[in-house]
Design an enzyme around this catalytic site. Structure first.
Site, short mmCIF file in Angstrom:
data_model
loop_
_atom_site.label_atom_id
_atom_site.label_comp_id
_atom_site.label_asym_id
_atom_site.label_seq_id
_atom_site.Cartn_x
_atom_site.Cartn_y
_atom_site.Cartn_z
N LYS A 1 0.78 -1.09 0.00
CA LYS A 1 0.11 0.00 -0.08
C LYS A 1 0.96 1.34 0.04
O LYS A 1 0.42 2.20 -0.64
CB LYS A 1 -0.74 -0.10 1.34
CG LYS A 1 -2.22 -1.14 1.17
CD LYS A 1 -2.89 -1.37 2.62
CE LYS A 1 -3.82 -2.55 2.25
NZ LYS A 1 -4.51 -2.81 3.30
N GLN B 1 -4.88 -1.67 9.52
CA GLN B 1 -4.67 -3.05 8.82
C GLN B 1 -5.33 -4.06 9.84
O GLN B 1 -4.75 -4.20 11.01
CB GLN B 1 -3.03 -3.18 8.55
CG GLN B 1 -2.80 -4.58 7.95
CD GLN B 1 -3.59 -4.72 6.25
OE1 GLN B 1 -3.30 -3.45 5.82
NE2 GLN B 1 -3.78 -5.81 6.12
N ASP C 1 -11.20 2.40 3.82
CA ASP C 1 -11.11 1.08 3.84
C ASP C 1 -12.97 0.72 3.79
O ASP C 1 -13.29 -0.16 3.21
CB ASP C 1 -10.95 0.16 5.19
CG ASP C 1 -9.48 -0.50 4.66
OD1 ASP C 1 -9.27 -0.65 3.49
OD2 ASP C 1 -8.85 -0.82 5.72
C1 BQF Z 1 -1.36 -9.97 -6.03
C2 BQF Z 1 -5.85 -9.31 2.48
C3 BQF Z 1 -6.67 -11.25 3.48
C4 BQF Z 1 -6.87 -10.85 4.67
C5 BQF Z 1 -6.20 -9.44 4.89
C6 BQF Z 1 -1.25 -7.90 -4.68
C7 BQF Z 1 -2.19 -7.83 -2.26
C8 BQF Z 1 -2.48 -9.20 -2.43
C9 BQF Z 1 -2.29 -9.97 -3.71
C10 BQF Z 1 -2.60 -6.92 -1.26
C11 BQF Z 1 -5.52 -8.35 1.23
C12 BQF Z 1 -5.21 -9.05 0.03
C13 BQF Z 1 -4.78 -7.34 1.63
C14 BQF Z 1 -1.57 -9.28 -4.48
C15 BQF Z 1 -4.25 -6.08 0.53
C16 BQF Z 1 -5.17 -7.99 -0.90
O1 BQF Z 1 -0.39 -9.61 -6.64
O2 BQF Z 1 -2.06 -10.93 -6.21
C17 BQF Z 1 -1.88 -7.06 -3.63
O3 BQF Z 1 -1.90 -6.23 -0.73
N1 BQF Z 1 -3.85 -7.11 -0.79
C18 BQF Z 1 -4.93 -6.72 2.74
O4 BQF Z 1 -4.73 -5.50 2.98
O5 BQF Z 1 -5.26 -7.21 3.85
C19 BQF Z 1 -5.94 -8.67 3.93
C20 BQF Z 1 -6.11 -10.52 2.33
#
Ligand code: BQF
Length: 287
Positions: free
Chosen positions: A53, A97, A120
């Site tokens: 992020k 987060q 969010d």
């Molecule tokens: C990619 C998330 C579960 C629980 C909390 C790019 C992200 C992930 C994959 C990413 C996720 C999942 C995020 C890819 C943010 C998505 O290239 O496939 C980016 O950073 N995500 C989160 O903040 O909290 C989570 C999944």
């Protein structure tokens, strides 16, 4: 054979649109949008999401700061921090987060974020606006999915969208977005207690897997020609990889891609779209 929906490519388009808008603002003499991320504890997955992020923000000219705390921080300290960030005129967006350590009440923390800074879209006021179809912040993963469909010219009106998973982060807000005027899908939400889930999944024109179980959706659960969106990000051990694991989705990609008309990969599918919508929301928060 299904056509791949390239989330990396589509998210890059969105990021360049956000970047152009940020540059316009700065040229008008306004300050760049600013996002504050709060990271509590040392969950490695959370740390990598927060890094992604911050990097994406920097790439489009959005300022950001990640505030890191040990998992021993008290709930009241977190609430006091949020009260300060809410009042800080230099902070446009606030993101805590998730998940949080178990001694901290997640909903209490979410409720303490000013709705005007809730990038969010988790605050009850933001969720309420989503449910009644008012515009405001978009829930990042659901809006990322809708953008993937839209930018791939996949029709949604009158289509049966079956969502597997009822989380507050994906399943429930996505159901509300797919029902929205202009998107106009018919929506079914299934979950772990749905008895005839494979039978319902087979009725989907658009099937969204957001259960958090590797390879849960198998080919027998997919109608020929369906659009399959894989929200899962599961780490499975892989000793051939340097880091010791690889990411797989909730869909058995190998088998399902032979039946689907469109399918999203993992990684490089929904994940990057989630980050792109967060940037859009942060830009929106600065306006
Ligand atoms: C990619 C998330 C579960 C629980 C909390 C790019 C992200 C992930 C994959 C990413 C996720 C999942 C995020 C890819 C943010 C998505 O290239 O496939 C980016 O950073 N995500 C989160 O903040 O909290 C989570 C999944």
């Amino acid at each position: 054979m299904a056509q791949l929906i390239d989330g990396k490519l589509l998210s890059a388009q969105i990021r360049s649109e956000v970047k152009a808008d940020v540059e316009k603002r700065v040229q008008l003499g306004k300050r760049a949008p600013f996002l504050t991320v709060v990271l509590i504890g040392e969950d490695p997955a959370s740390a990598s999401y927060v890094k992604a992020k911050a990097a994406a923000s920097a790439e489009v000219g959005i300022g950001s700061d990640t505030l890191r705390f040990e998992s021993s921080i008290s709930e009241s300290e977190v609430l006091a921090l949020l009260a300060r960030l809410n009042e800080d005129p230099n902070v446009d967006g606030i993101l805590v987060q998730l998940p949080l350590p178990s001694h901290i009440d997640e909903q209490k923390v979410i409720n303490a974020i000013a709705p005007t800074k809730d990038v969010d879209c988790f605050h009850p006021e933001s969720v309420g606006n989503l449910v009644i179809g008012m515009d405001g912040f978009q829930p990042a993963t659901p809006a990322g999915i809708v953008e993937m469909l839209r930018r791939s010219n996949i029709p949604t009106a009158g289509k049966h969208c079956v969502i597997i998973g009822r989380s507050n982060i994906v399943g429930k807000p996505l159901a509300n977005l797919m029902l929205k005027k202009g998107i106009d899908s018919t929506v079914t939400v299934c979950h772990s207690r749905t008895p005839n889930l494979p039978e319902i999944a087979r009725q989907a024109d658009i099937l969204v897997a957001a259960i958090g179980r590797a390879h849960f959706v198998t080919a027998d659960m997919v109608k020929e020609g369906a659009v399959v969106i894989d929200v899962g990000i599961n780490r499975i051990d892989d000793p051939t990889k340097e880091r010791g694991y690889r990411l797989v989705g909730d869909v058995d990609f190998e088998a399902v891609s032979k039946k689907a008309s469109f399918i999203t990969p993992v990684p490089g599918g929904v994940g990057p779209m989630t980050i792109a919508v967060l940037l859009q929301n942060t830009l929106k928060a600065s306006r």
